[in-house]
Design a protein around this motif. Structure first.
Motif, PDB file in Angstrom:
ATOM      1  N   MET A   1       0.820  -1.176   0.000  1.00  0.00           N
ATOM      2  CA  MET A   1       0.000   0.000   0.000  1.00  0.00           C
ATOM      3  C   MET A   1       0.867   1.243   0.000  1.00  0.00           C
ATOM      4  O   MET A   1       1.968   1.221   0.531  1.00  0.00           O
ATOM      5  N   LYS A   2       0.341   2.273  -0.574  1.00  0.00           N
ATOM      6  CA  LYS A   2       1.124   3.488  -0.717  1.00  0.00           C
ATOM      7  C   LYS A   2       0.912   4.456   0.437  1.00  0.00           C
ATOM      8  O   LYS A   2       1.809   5.198   0.776  1.00  0.00           O
ATOM      9  N   THR A   3      -0.295   4.457   1.014  1.00  0.00           N
ATOM     10  CA  THR A   3      -0.566   5.408   2.095  1.00  0.00           C
ATOM     11  C   THR A   3      -1.142   4.687   3.302  1.00  0.00           C
ATOM     12  O   THR A   3      -1.675   3.578   3.199  1.00  0.00           O
ATOM     13  N   ILE A   4      -1.052   5.364   4.427  1.00  0.00           N
ATOM     14  CA  ILE A   4      -1.596   4.808   5.657  1.00  0.00           C
ATOM     15  C   ILE A   4      -3.123   4.694   5.561  1.00  0.00           C
ATOM     16  O   ILE A   4      -3.717   3.750   6.088  1.00  0.00           O
ATOM     17  N   ASP A   5      -3.756   5.622   4.859  1.00  0.00           N
ATOM     18  CA  ASP A   5      -5.214   5.563   4.704  1.00  0.00           C
ATOM     19  C   ASP A   5      -5.644   4.313   3.934  1.00  0.00           C
ATOM     20  O   ASP A   5      -6.653   3.684   4.287  1.00  0.00           O
ATOM     21  N   GLU A   6      -4.889   3.950   2.897  1.00  0.00           N
ATOM     22  CA  GLU A   6      -5.191   2.726   2.148  1.00  0.00           C
ATOM     23  C   GLU A   6      -5.033   1.502   3.040  1.00  0.00           C
ATOM     24  O   GLU A   6      -5.839   0.576   2.993  1.00  0.00           O
ATOM     25  N   TRP A  36      -2.744   0.460  16.164  1.00  0.00           N
ATOM     26  CA  TRP A  36      -1.405   1.020  15.973  1.00  0.00           C
ATOM     27  C   TRP A  36      -1.382   1.989  14.786  1.00  0.00           C
ATOM     28  O   TRP A  36      -0.754   3.041  14.852  1.00  0.00           O
ATOM     29  N   LEU A  37      -2.081   1.635  13.700  1.00  0.00           N
ATOM     30  CA  LEU A  37      -2.134   2.523  12.533  1.00  0.00           C
ATOM     31  C   LEU A  37      -2.848   3.828  12.876  1.00  0.00           C
ATOM     32  O   LEU A  37      -2.405   4.911  12.493  1.00  0.00           O
ATOM     33  N   LEU A  38      -3.958   3.719  13.590  1.00  0.00           N
ATOM     34  CA  LEU A  38      -4.705   4.921  13.963  1.00  0.00           C
ATOM     35  C   LEU A  38      -3.906   5.790  14.930  1.00  0.00           C
ATOM     36  O   LEU A  38      -3.935   7.029  14.823  1.00  0.00           O
ATOM     37  N   GLN A  43      -0.657  10.638  15.736  1.00  0.00           N
ATOM     38  CA  GLN A  43       0.604  11.221  16.190  1.00  0.00           C
ATOM     39  C   GLN A  43       1.315  11.991  15.074  1.00  0.00           C
ATOM     40  O   GLN A  43       2.009  12.964  15.337  1.00  0.00           O
ATOM     41  N   PHE A  44       1.161  11.529  13.838  1.00  0.00           N
ATOM     42  CA  PHE A  44       1.822  12.168  12.686  1.00  0.00           C
ATOM     43  C   PHE A  44       0.783  12.495  11.605  1.00  0.00           C
ATOM     44  O   PHE A  44       0.759  11.873  10.546  1.00  0.00           O
ATOM     45  N   PRO A  45      -0.073  13.476  11.857  1.00  0.00           N
ATOM     46  CA  PRO A  45      -1.183  13.757  10.927  1.00  0.00           C
ATOM     47  C   PRO A  45      -0.767  14.206   9.530  1.00  0.00           C
ATOM     48  O   PRO A  45      -1.513  14.022   8.574  1.00  0.00           O
TER      49      PRO A  45
END
Length: 72
Positions: A1-6, A36-38, A43-45
């Motif tokens: 995946m490319k992004t944390i949202d994906e 952990w992802l959330l 923490q790093f928006p």
């Protein structure tokens, strides 16, 4: 995946599937990973990269041997 949202979206879909299949082990794993992802996203928006499992683990467990960094 490319992004944390994906990654979050994919894990949420897999979580719902695991729930419907009564796969308790996978549900537990995905619950922890999603949390952990959330936490990372909170923490790093402004950081959209998909963190590695080691990054996530070390954010939650900074004192573990594999997370310690030594300056020479």
């Amino acid at each position: 995946m490319k992004t944390i949202d994906e990654h979050i979206q994919k894990d949420q879909e897999e979580f719902l599937k695991a729930l419907s299949e009564h796969n308790d082990g996978k549900v537990r794993h995905l619950t922890e990973e999603l949390q952990w992802l959330l936490d990372h996203k909170k923490q790093f928006p402004n950081d959209s990269h998909d963190p590695s499992p080691l990054e996530l683990f070390c954010e939650q467990n900074p004192d573990e041997p594999e997370c310690l960094v030594y300056d020479d």
